[in-house]
Structure formats: structure tokens, C-alpha cells
Design a protein around this motif. Structure first.
Motif, PDB file in Angstrom:
ATOM      1  N   TYR A   8       0.848  -1.184   0.000  1.00 40.32           N
ATOM      2  CA  TYR A   8       0.000   0.000   0.000  1.00 40.32           C
ATOM      3  C   TYR A   8       0.883   1.233   0.000  1.00 40.32           C
ATOM      4  CZ  TYR A   8      -4.358  -2.438   1.117  1.00 40.32           C
ATOM      5  OH  TYR A   8      -5.471  -3.226   1.068  1.00 40.32           O
ATOM      6  N   ALA A   9       0.409   2.293  -0.614  1.00 44.77           N
ATOM      7  CA  ALA A   9       1.028   3.613  -0.513  1.00 44.77           C
ATOM      8  C   ALA A   9       0.230   4.384   0.533  1.00 44.77           C
ATOM      9  CB  ALA A   9       0.982   4.334  -1.852  1.00 44.77           C
ATOM     10  N   VAL A  10       0.915   4.830   1.579  1.00 42.80           N
ATOM     11  CA  VAL A  10       0.282   5.585   2.664  1.00 42.80           C
ATOM     12  C   VAL A  10       0.779   7.020   2.575  1.00 42.80           C
ATOM     13  CG1 VAL A  10       0.059   5.809   5.172  1.00 42.80           C
ATOM     14  CG2 VAL A  10       0.093   3.538   4.120  1.00 42.80           C
ATOM     15  N   THR A  11      -0.149   7.967   2.596  1.00 43.40           N
ATOM     16  CA  THR A  11       0.202   9.381   2.473  1.00 43.40           C
ATOM     17  C   THR A  11       0.333  10.018   3.845  1.00 43.40           C
ATOM     18  OG1 THR A  11      -1.005   9.494   0.384  1.00 43.40           O
ATOM     19  CG2 THR A  11      -0.496  11.581   1.451  1.00 43.40           C
ATOM     20  N   LEU A  12       1.515  10.571   4.120  1.00 44.00           N
ATOM     21  CA  LEU A  12       1.768  11.305   5.363  1.00 44.00           C
ATOM     22  C   LEU A  12       1.704  12.791   5.052  1.00 44.00           C
ATOM     23  CD1 LEU A  12       4.917   9.364   6.637  1.00 44.00           C
ATOM     24  CD2 LEU A  12       2.553   9.049   7.359  1.00 44.00           C
ATOM     25  N   PRO A  13       0.803  13.526   5.692  1.00 40.42           N
ATOM     26  CA  PRO A  13       0.711  14.957   5.406  1.00 40.42           C
ATOM     27  C   PRO A  13       1.983  15.694   5.821  1.00 40.42           C
ATOM     28  CG  PRO A  13      -0.982  14.254   6.985  1.00 40.42           C
ATOM     29  CD  PRO A  13      -0.125  13.075   6.680  1.00 40.42           C
ATOM     30  N   GLY A  14       2.248  16.802   5.143  1.00 41.72           N
ATOM     31  CA  GLY A  14       3.378  17.649   5.519  1.00 41.72           C
ATOM     32  C   GLY A  14       3.074  18.359   6.824  1.00 41.72           C
ATOM     33  N   PRO A  15       4.071  19.043   7.393  1.00 36.35           N
ATOM     34  CA  PRO A  15       3.857  19.749   8.649  1.00 36.35           C
ATOM     35  C   PRO A  15       2.811  20.845   8.504  1.00 36.35           C
ATOM     36  CG  PRO A  15       6.021  20.243   7.744  1.00 36.35           C
ATOM     37  CD  PRO A  15       5.414  19.204   6.873  1.00 36.35           C
ATOM     38  N   ILE A  16       2.037  21.047   9.535  1.00 37.19           N
ATOM     39  CA  ILE A  16       0.990  22.074   9.526  1.00 37.19           C
ATOM     40  C   ILE A  16       1.638  23.438   9.344  1.00 37.19           C
ATOM     41  CG2 ILE A  16      -0.800  23.203  10.901  1.00 37.19           C
ATOM     42  CD1 ILE A  16      -1.255  20.459  12.235  1.00 37.19           C
ATOM     43  N   GLY A  17       1.153  24.199   8.371  1.00 33.07           N
ATOM     44  CA  GLY A  17       1.678  25.530   8.103  1.00 33.07           C
ATOM     45  C   GLY A  17       3.030  25.530   7.427  1.00 33.07           C
ATOM     46  N   GLY A  18       3.547  24.352   7.095  1.00 33.84           N
ATOM     47  CA  GLY A  18       4.875  24.268   6.496  1.00 33.84           C
ATOM     48  C   GLY A  18       4.868  24.353   4.993  1.00 33.84           C
ATOM     49  N   HIS A  19       3.706  24.262   4.386  1.00 31.81           N
ATOM     50  CA  HIS A  19       3.558  24.314   2.934  1.00 31.81           C
ATOM     51  C   HIS A  19       4.416  23.268   2.231  1.00 31.81           C
ATOM     52  CE1 HIS A  19       1.218  27.918   3.468  1.00 31.81           C
ATOM     53  NE2 HIS A  19       2.184  28.428   4.186  1.00 31.81           N
ATOM     54  N   ALA A  20       4.700  22.185   2.915  1.00 34.03           N
ATOM     55  CA  ALA A  20       5.476  21.104   2.311  1.00 34.03           C
ATOM     56  C   ALA A  20       4.512  20.083   1.711  1.00 34.03           C
ATOM     57  CB  ALA A  20       6.349  20.446   3.360  1.00 34.03           C
ATOM     58  N   PRO A  21       4.918  19.449   0.642  1.00 35.10           N
ATOM     59  CA  PRO A  21       4.046  18.428   0.051  1.00 35.10           C
ATOM     60  C   PRO A  21       3.971  17.204   0.963  1.00 35.10           C
ATOM     61  CG  PRO A  21       6.178  18.428  -1.022  1.00 35.10           C
ATOM     62  CD  PRO A  21       6.170  19.589  -0.077  1.00 35.10           C
ATOM     63  N   PRO A  22       2.920  16.420   0.813  1.00 33.83           N
ATOM     64  CA  PRO A  22       2.827  15.189   1.608  1.00 33.83           C
ATOM     65  C   PRO A  22       3.895  14.195   1.161  1.00 33.83           C
ATOM     66  CG  PRO A  22       1.032  15.303   0.028  1.00 33.83           C
ATOM     67  CD  PRO A  22       1.777  16.601  -0.056  1.00 33.83           C
ATOM     68  N   ALA A  23       4.237  13.287   2.052  1.00 33.33           N
ATOM     69  CA  ALA A  23       5.175  12.210   1.723  1.00 33.33           C
ATOM     70  C   ALA A  23       4.375  10.936   1.507  1.00 33.33           C
ATOM     71  CB  ALA A  23       6.167  12.022   2.864  1.00 33.33           C
ATOM     72  N   VAL A  24       4.760  10.156   0.527  1.00 29.99           N
ATOM     73  CA  VAL A  24       4.103   8.877   0.265  1.00 29.99           C
ATOM     74  C   VAL A  24       5.074   7.775   0.654  1.00 29.99           C
ATOM     75  CG1 VAL A  24       3.070   7.387  -1.472  1.00 29.99           C
ATOM     76  CG2 VAL A  24       2.704   9.858  -1.575  1.00 29.99           C
ATOM     77  N   VAL A  25       4.615   6.868   1.521  1.00 29.45           N
ATOM     78  CA  VAL A  25       5.442   5.788   2.032  1.00 29.45           C
ATOM     79  C   VAL A  25       4.801   4.464   1.643  1.00 29.45           C
ATOM     80  CG1 VAL A  25       6.377   4.752   4.133  1.00 29.45           C
ATOM     81  CG2 VAL A  25       6.119   7.229   3.982  1.00 29.45           C
ATOM     82  N   VAL A  26       5.603   3.531   1.154  1.00 30.28           N
ATOM     83  CA  VAL A  26       5.105   2.201   0.797  1.00 30.28           C
ATOM     84  C   VAL A  26       5.232   1.291   2.016  1.00 30.28           C
ATOM     85  CG1 VAL A  26       5.446   0.189  -0.691  1.00 30.28           C
ATOM     86  CG2 VAL A  26       5.707   2.497  -1.622  1.00 30.28           C
ATOM     87  N   VAL A  27       4.137   0.596   2.342  1.00 29.78           N
ATOM     88  CA  VAL A  27       4.139  -0.346   3.460  1.00 29.78           C
ATOM     89  C   VAL A  27       3.821  -1.745   2.948  1.00 29.78           C
ATOM     90  CG1 VAL A  27       3.545   1.386   5.195  1.00 29.78           C
ATOM     91  CG2 VAL A  27       1.716   0.152   4.037  1.00 29.78           C
ATOM     92  N   HIS A  28       4.304  -2.742   3.664  1.00 34.94           N
ATOM     93  CA  HIS A  28       4.055  -4.143   3.319  1.00 34.94           C
ATOM     94  C   HIS A  28       3.556  -4.874   4.568  1.00 34.94           C
ATOM     95  CE1 HIS A  28       8.147  -4.009   4.913  1.00 34.94           C
ATOM     96  NE2 HIS A  28       7.902  -5.216   5.367  1.00 34.94           N
ATOM     97  N   ALA A  29       2.907  -6.001   4.373  1.00 38.87           N
ATOM     98  CA  ALA A  29       2.334  -6.771   5.476  1.00 38.87           C
ATOM     99  C   ALA A  29       3.430  -7.421   6.310  1.00 38.87           C
ATOM    100  CB  ALA A  29       1.388  -7.832   4.938  1.00 38.87           C
ATOM    101  N   THR A  30       3.162  -7.511   7.614  1.00 36.40           N
ATOM    102  CA  THR A  30       4.032  -8.250   8.526  1.00 36.40           C
ATOM    103  C   THR A  30       3.235  -9.446   9.045  1.00 36.40           C
ATOM    104  OG1 THR A  30       3.311  -7.093  10.528  1.00 36.40           O
ATOM    105  CG2 THR A  30       5.088  -6.065   9.253  1.00 36.40           C
TER     106      THR A  30
END
Length: 78
Positions: A8-30
């Protein structure tokens, strides 16, 4: 396709008020089962661990510096 082979691709929002784009992280099952009774998914570093219900990732642990968000968008990858 088995859920253990899925990613899955999980989207992590950027810092509040930081105007940074979100980061997308790939996760796998454990092999672990989370408090919701489903598989725990984690990124390659093991510092982001989530449970996924549909297309919502519930955060169990997050990397240092990431603001805690109760849920994130999760998109299945081919």
C-alpha cells in the motif's frame, strides 16, 4: 493476490503551516496482528506501522518528527 504480497502507498501529510508536500510511504504486510485484529503493515525502515481497513491506515507507530494523525489514506499498489 495474497494479502502478504500486497503493498500500500500511505500518504503522510506535511507539517501544519509548512507548505510542504505530503510524503508517500510504501508499506508491506508483517506477521503481526494489531489491536484491531488485522495485519500490521510497515515501511522498509519499520518506523511506520499501521493497520489498514479499506483505504484507511490507522497509525500504530510513526517516525520521529511526523505529527500523529489518527488515520491516513492508504492506496493498494499493483
Amino acid at each position: 493476490m495474497s494479502s502478504l504480497n500486497r503493498r500500500y502507498a500511505v500518504t503522510l501529510p506535511g507539517p501544519i503551516g509548512g507548505h510542504a508536500p505530503p510524503a508517500v510511504v510504501v508499506v508491506h504486510a508483517t506477521d503481526a496482528v494489531g489491536p484491531g485484529g488485522t495485519l500490521v503493515w510497515e515501511n522498509a525502515d519499520g518506523d511506520l506501522r499501521v493497520e489498514i481497513f479499506g483505504e484507511v491506515a490507522t497509525v500504530l507507530t510513526a517516525p520521529a518528527g511526523v505529527l500523529p494523525h489518527p488515520c491516513l489514506q492508504a492506496v493498494p499498489l499493483p
